[in-house]
Design an enzyme around this catalytic site. Structure first.
Site, short mmCIF file in Angstrom:
data_model
loop_
_atom_site.label_atom_id
_atom_site.label_comp_id
_atom_site.label_asym_id
_atom_site.label_seq_id
_atom_site.Cartn_x
_atom_site.Cartn_y
_atom_site.Cartn_z
N CYS A 88 1.15 -1.26 -0.06
CA CYS A 88 0.05 0.09 0.06
C CYS A 88 1.05 1.47 0.11
CB CYS A 88 -1.05 0.41 1.23
SG CYS A 88 -2.32 -1.16 0.98
N HIS A 335 -9.41 4.18 -1.24
CA HIS A 335 -7.93 3.47 -1.11
C HIS A 335 -7.27 1.90 -2.41
CE1 HIS A 335 -4.71 2.32 0.31
NE2 HIS A 335 -4.68 0.95 1.85
#
Length: 387
Positions: A88, A335
């Site tokens: 991420c 996200h």
């Protein structure tokens, strides 16, 4: 080493982009950034693109070449394009590589981008679990909601954080997201909404978790000495730092503190030669509400164990002592994992330019980003100053 500035930014709408392909998302964001910088493709010396797992999400590898092809950079001088992967934190690390390339003098005009198309995958939870220790965590059934639930449980056992205070993180981020036209969720919520939502991994509930998202963001960096050739509002990168930790939680010194976040934060402030009190806003990695609680403490903005009170007092809102995640964060803005670190840069640059509209932080001059890979195995931090 040369000083580096951001001269252009672009970001797509985040959300379930069923009508847009992986490559179309990148082209959309890249085009916006290049137009914002006022340059042509022939001016670009290199491209770094953050992407976590297109091979699993859309069954596409060789991302650097794909992006260069569909962005027209092969016809603009065979521009070198490199994929950067750090779970991420892929976007944040791609930006760091772009900054280092320009600072070193190897390149002049560099695009840093991030992209992820997550909704096409059948089981995004399993894909994301590959960013944890597959052998010691994944095979035992652990997923990221479970891992962050362990962090939350440990934290709440040791420090005075109530369930209501944890929910306040999500409420605040939805409030900020309601003012962001690019956010996946633009609706305000109440504490009761979080507390009554579906239990995911105790104590985390559905509204404590960031969503599955599609999206892309891109920025253009150049030497500060040349920045005003391209735009009237360059934003200087005054610090960049990266740190690593064990990939598995069970090997950590303390699972309620992300040591890599502490290290990256300390390094970036030392390199920029500024203090925490100088920061006007920060975008942190709130993949789960507990992650934002840990972030503001690990970065040194709030003493350990005092974040709950900080949020209860409303200090993390726009207009508070330290506005946190003015974009809505990962929780409300969305996200798309490879794009998140670049979106954070987009938000801070937009704020420092004074172009954030209803969510503008008054007088913002210095901003920060913190992008986390996995449960803190990779952390990348950047500092920016209005030029």
């Amino acid at each position: 080493m040369r000083d580096v500035a951001v001269i252009g930014v672009g970001c797509t709408q985040f959300g379930e982009r069923w009508d847009t392909s992986f490559r179309e998302l990148f082209v959309e964001a890249g085009t916006l950034a290049i137009e914002d910088a006022g340059i042509g493709g022939e001016s670009i010396d290199a491209l770094y693109v953050g992407n976590m797992s297109a091979g699993r999400f859309v069954e596409q590898e060789h991302i650097g070449a794909l992006i260069a092809d569909y962005a027209g950079l092969t016809r603009a001088g065979h521009v070198p394009a490199t994929r950067v992967e750090a779970a991420c934190a892929s976007g944040g690390l791609a930006f760091r590589q772009a900054v280092l390339a320009v600072a070193s003098g190897m390149e002049d005009i560099v695009v840093a981008a991030g992209v992820e198309k997550m909704t096409d995958a059948g089981d995004s939870t399993d894909v994301l679990a590959a960013a944890a220790d597959r052998e010691w965590e994944g095979f035992a059934g652990a997923t990221f909601p479970g891992l962050y639930a362990m962090i939350a449980t440990d934290y709440m056992h040791r420090y005075p954080l109530t369930r209501e205070q944890l929910a306040m993180v999500a409420v605040k981020n939805h409030f900020h997201g309601s003012m962001n036209p690019l956010a996946q969720f633009q609706n305000e919520i109440r504490i009761e909404t979080v507390l009554r939502s579906t239990l995911v991994a105790d104590p985390l509930r559905l509204f404590d978790c960031s969503p599955v998202s599609d999206g892309s963001a891109a920025v253009v960096v150049a030497p500060l000495e040349r920045a005003r050739e391209f735009c009237d509002t360059p934003v200087t990168v005054i610090g960049t730092a990266q740190a690593s930790d064990t990939i598995a939680l069970h090997d950590r010194r303390d699972i309620s503190t992300l040591d890599a976040s502490v290290a990256a934060g300390n390094r970036v402030f030392e390199r920029a030669r500024i203090e925490r009190r100088d920061i006007d806003l920060v975008e942190v990695h709130d993949c789960f509400t507990i992650a934002e609680i840990c972030a503001v403490e690990d970065l040194g903005f709030v003493k350990k164990g005092e974040a709950g009170r900080f949020y209860e007092e409303g200090q993390a809102y726009i207009g508070g002592e330290l506005p946190v995640n003015t974009s809505g964060g990962l929780k409300a803005c969305g996200h798309p994992v490879g794009a998140t670190g670049i979106k954070q840069v987009y938000e801070v640059v937009t704020q420092l330019r004074g172009e954030a509209g209803r969510r503008q932080v008054d007088g913002a001059e210095i901003g920060m980003t913190q992008n986390v890979g996995g449960s803190g195995a990779t952390v990348v931090c950047h500092l920016f100053r209005r030029t």
